[in-house]
Design a protein around this motif. Structure first.
Motif, PDB file in Angstrom:
ATOM      1  N   LEU A  87       0.869  -1.176   0.000  1.00  0.00           N
ATOM      2  CA  LEU A  87       0.000   0.000   0.000  1.00  0.00           C
ATOM      3  C   LEU A  87       0.903   1.223   0.000  1.00  0.00           C
ATOM      4  CD1 LEU A  87      -2.961  -0.802   0.049  1.00  0.00           C
ATOM      5  CD2 LEU A  87      -1.639  -2.420   1.445  1.00  0.00           C
ATOM      6  N   SER A  88       0.762   2.078  -1.004  1.00  0.00           N
ATOM      7  CA  SER A  88       1.647   3.233  -1.107  1.00  0.00           C
ATOM      8  C   SER A  88       0.992   4.352  -1.912  1.00  0.00           C
ATOM      9  CB  SER A  88       2.960   2.810  -1.777  1.00  0.00           C
ATOM     10  OG  SER A  88       3.123   3.432  -3.026  1.00  0.00           O
ATOM     11  N   GLY A 113       3.143   0.299   4.986  1.00  0.00           N
ATOM     12  CA  GLY A 113       4.338   1.054   5.344  1.00  0.00           C
ATOM     13  C   GLY A 113       4.035   2.093   6.413  1.00  0.00           C
ATOM     14  N   TYR A 115       6.379   5.646   8.371  1.00  0.00           N
ATOM     15  CA  TYR A 115       7.465   6.591   8.098  1.00  0.00           C
ATOM     16  C   TYR A 115       7.322   7.075   6.651  1.00  0.00           C
ATOM     17  CZ  TYR A 115       8.857   3.742  12.066  1.00  0.00           C
ATOM     18  OH  TYR A 115       8.834   3.026  13.248  1.00  0.00           O
ATOM     19  N   GLU A 116       8.446   7.247   5.935  1.00  0.00           N
ATOM     20  CA  GLU A 116       8.360   7.727   4.551  1.00  0.00           C
ATOM     21  C   GLU A 116       8.168   6.582   3.566  1.00  0.00           C
ATOM     22  OE1 GLU A 116       8.010  10.966   6.015  1.00  0.00           O
ATOM     23  OE2 GLU A 116       8.145  11.021   3.840  1.00  0.00           O
ATOM     24  N   GLY A 134      -6.109   6.714  -2.631  1.00  0.00           N
ATOM     25  CA  GLY A 134      -6.562   8.044  -3.050  1.00  0.00           C
ATOM     26  C   GLY A 134      -5.488   9.095  -2.871  1.00  0.00           C
ATOM     27  N   TYR A 136      -4.578  11.662  -1.071  1.00  0.00           N
ATOM     28  CA  TYR A 136      -4.521  12.410   0.187  1.00  0.00           C
ATOM     29  C   TYR A 136      -3.490  11.704   1.059  1.00  0.00           C
ATOM     30  CZ  TYR A 136      -8.001   8.732   0.451  1.00  0.00           C
ATOM     31  OH  TYR A 136      -8.649   7.545   0.293  1.00  0.00           O
ATOM     32  N   VAL A 137      -2.945  12.420   2.007  1.00  0.00           N
ATOM     33  CA  VAL A 137      -1.784  11.928   2.752  1.00  0.00           C
ATOM     34  C   VAL A 137      -2.221  11.291   4.068  1.00  0.00           C
ATOM     35  CG1 VAL A 137       0.425  12.558   3.791  1.00  0.00           C
ATOM     36  CG2 VAL A 137      -0.373  13.723   1.719  1.00  0.00           C
ATOM     37  N   SER A 139      -1.019   8.609   7.456  1.00  0.00           N
ATOM     38  CA  SER A 139       0.173   8.463   8.295  1.00  0.00           C
ATOM     39  C   SER A 139       0.820   7.094   8.135  1.00  0.00           C
ATOM     40  CB  SER A 139      -0.196   8.696   9.761  1.00  0.00           C
ATOM     41  OG  SER A 139      -0.808   9.972   9.881  1.00  0.00           O
ATOM     42  N   GLY A 140       0.195   6.250   7.344  1.00  0.00           N
ATOM     43  CA  GLY A 140       0.756   4.915   7.130  1.00  0.00           C
ATOM     44  C   GLY A 140      -0.171   4.131   6.226  1.00  0.00           C
ATOM     45  N   ALA A 144      -5.298   2.151   4.651  1.00  0.00           N
ATOM     46  CA  ALA A 144      -5.481   1.758   3.247  1.00  0.00           C
ATOM     47  C   ALA A 144      -5.648   0.236   3.150  1.00  0.00           C
ATOM     48  CB  ALA A 144      -4.280   2.219   2.428  1.00  0.00           C
TER      49      ALA A 144
HETATM   50  O1  LIG Z   1       1.544   4.632   3.430  1.00  0.00           O
HETATM   51  C1  LIG Z   1       0.796   5.499   3.010  1.00  0.00           C
HETATM   52  N1  LIG Z   1       0.942   6.777   3.388  1.00  0.00           N
HETATM   53  C2  LIG Z   1       2.025   7.160   4.262  1.00  0.00           C
HETATM   54  C3  LIG Z   1       2.858   8.178   3.607  1.00  0.00           C
HETATM   55  C4  LIG Z   1       2.336   9.424   3.401  1.00  0.00           C
HETATM   56  C5  LIG Z   1       3.142  10.419   2.867  1.00  0.00           C
HETATM   57  C6  LIG Z   1       4.434  10.141   2.558  1.00  0.00           C
HETATM   58  C7  LIG Z   1       5.323  11.263   2.201  1.00  0.00           C
HETATM   59  N2  LIG Z   1       5.651  11.278   0.826  1.00  0.00           N
HETATM   60  C8  LIG Z   1       6.495  12.414   0.571  1.00  0.00           C
HETATM   61  C9  LIG Z   1       6.179  12.902  -0.773  1.00  0.00           C
HETATM   62  N3  LIG Z   1       5.083  12.623  -1.423  1.00  0.00           N
HETATM   63  C10 LIG Z   1       5.148  13.255  -2.592  1.00  0.00           C
HETATM   64  C11 LIG Z   1       6.320  13.906  -2.639  1.00  0.00           C
HETATM   65  N4  LIG Z   1       6.949  13.695  -1.477  1.00  0.00           N
HETATM   66  C12 LIG Z   1       4.942   8.874   2.698  1.00  0.00           C
HETATM   67  C13 LIG Z   1       4.136   7.865   3.228  1.00  0.00           C
HETATM   68  C14 LIG Z   1      -0.264   5.161   2.084  1.00  0.00           C
HETATM   69  C15 LIG Z   1      -0.386   3.862   1.676  1.00  0.00           C
HETATM   70  S1  LIG Z   1      -1.655   3.627   0.626  1.00  0.00           S
HETATM   71  C16 LIG Z   1      -2.125   5.269   0.659  1.00  0.00           C
HETATM   72  N5  LIG Z   1      -3.176   5.791  -0.030  1.00  0.00           N
HETATM   73  C17 LIG Z   1      -3.399   7.092   0.109  1.00  0.00           C
HETATM   74  N6  LIG Z   1      -2.646   7.884   0.883  1.00  0.00           N
HETATM   75  C18 LIG Z   1      -1.562   7.405   1.598  1.00  0.00           C
HETATM   76  O2  LIG Z   1      -0.899   8.176   2.311  1.00  0.00           O
HETATM   77  C19 LIG Z   1      -1.280   6.004   1.486  1.00  0.00           C
END
Ligand SMILES: O=C(NCc1ccc(CNCc2ncc[nH]2)cc1)c1csc2nc[nH]c(=O)c12
Length: 246
Positions: A87-88, A113, A115-116, A134, A136-137, A139-140, A144
């Motif tokens: 999931l990312s 996941g 962290y980053e 989707g 949107y940000v 925390s892990g 998802a």
């Molecule tokens: O693990 C997940 N999110 C944790 C997460 C959120 C933000 C960042 C930071 N990335 C830095 C960046 N991005 C663009 C440019 N620089 C890293 C990991 C996740 C899994 S599925 C999913 N589906 C929808 N939204 C989600 O956040 C997820």
């Protein structure tokens, strides 16, 4: 369906394993969810599960060795026939078509996941598919992963009793839902549409279909564009548009 979850926060998943339709599916043995926590594969005193990114910058990544071992253990338990999903935010956007594809799999391993994220070499070596829920940000990946489990489990035969089986009714598949009403007949002067109070089931069916078509036209024309409307649906939508085209 069997789902193996790799996550630092397995307790979060009680939301799907202990509640509602999915909780009942687990009880009935229609859905099985097992967990592998990378922290259980650490050997240092602090049980370290994160690590610093090469190249510097803010944030941490999941430490490689504990994560790899957790994924390997989950694969071994799956007997090697599982599809491994990470999931990312970089993944394919989950929609009902994707849910239907995933529901054809007997065994899934979901890697959530924190962290980053995770080392790219793990994505290359151990991951089969990347999915996002989707733009949107979060925390892990856990929420998802739970979203995916819930949506996919609903398509497993027997999970949705007859009470809920309206879900995949081809009648309105791909459309937004119609408005719903229950007791009392009046709330602060707002009444239930008369057609629903009568017993004319054909009129009720047409009313609900017309409302579903109309609301999709108003709110999600993108969904409507993907629908092949039959003649009845085209007629009902045209009627709705005539009555609602402001
Ligand atoms: O693990 C997940 N999110 C944790 C997460 C959120 C933000 C960042 C930071 N990335 C830095 C960046 N991005 C663009 C440019 N620089 C890293 C990991 C996740 C899994 S599925 C999913 N589906 C929808 N939204 C989600 O956040 C997820």
């Amino acid at each position: 369906m069997w789902v193996g979850v790799v996550s630092l926060f397995p307790d979060m998943f009680s939301a799907v394993t202990d509640h509602g339709v999915t909780g009942r599916a687990v009880k009935q043995g229609l859905l099985e969810v097992d967990f592998w926590n990378p922290r259980d594969y650490t050997h240092d005193r602090h049980r370290t599960v994160d690590d610093r990114p090469y190249g510097g910058g803010p944030g941490m990544l999941m430490k490689v060795e504990p994560l790899r071992q957790a994924i390997r253990s989950a694969r071994a338990a799956a007997g090697g026939s599982a599809r491994v999903i990470y999931l990312s935010p970089q993944g394919r956007r989950l929609d009902q078509a994707g849910v239907r594809e995933l529901a054809t799999r007997e065994r899934l391993i979901l890697v959530a996941g924190r962290y980053e994220g995770i080392d790219e070499r793990i994505v290359e070596a151990d991951i089969d598919e990347e999915w996002s829920i989707g733009d949107y940000v979060l925390s892990g990946g856990e929420l998802a992963a739970m979203t995916l489990i819930d949506a996919v489990a609903r398509l497993v035969p027997g999970v949705l009793g007859h009470a809920d089986s309206a879900e995949e009714d081809s009648f309105t598949a791909g459309l937004l839902d119609c408005p719903h009403y229950t007791r009392p007949e009046q709330i602060e002067g707002r009444r239930v549409p008369e057609v629903l109070l009568g017993g004319n089931h054909e009129a009720i069916r047409r009313w609900r279909l017309k409302q579903a078509l109309g609301r999709t036209w108003l709110r999600r024309p993108d969904l409507l564009a993907q629908c092949q409307l039959n003649s009845e649906q085209q007629e009902l939508l045209a009627e709705y548009i005539r009555e609602n085209d402001t």
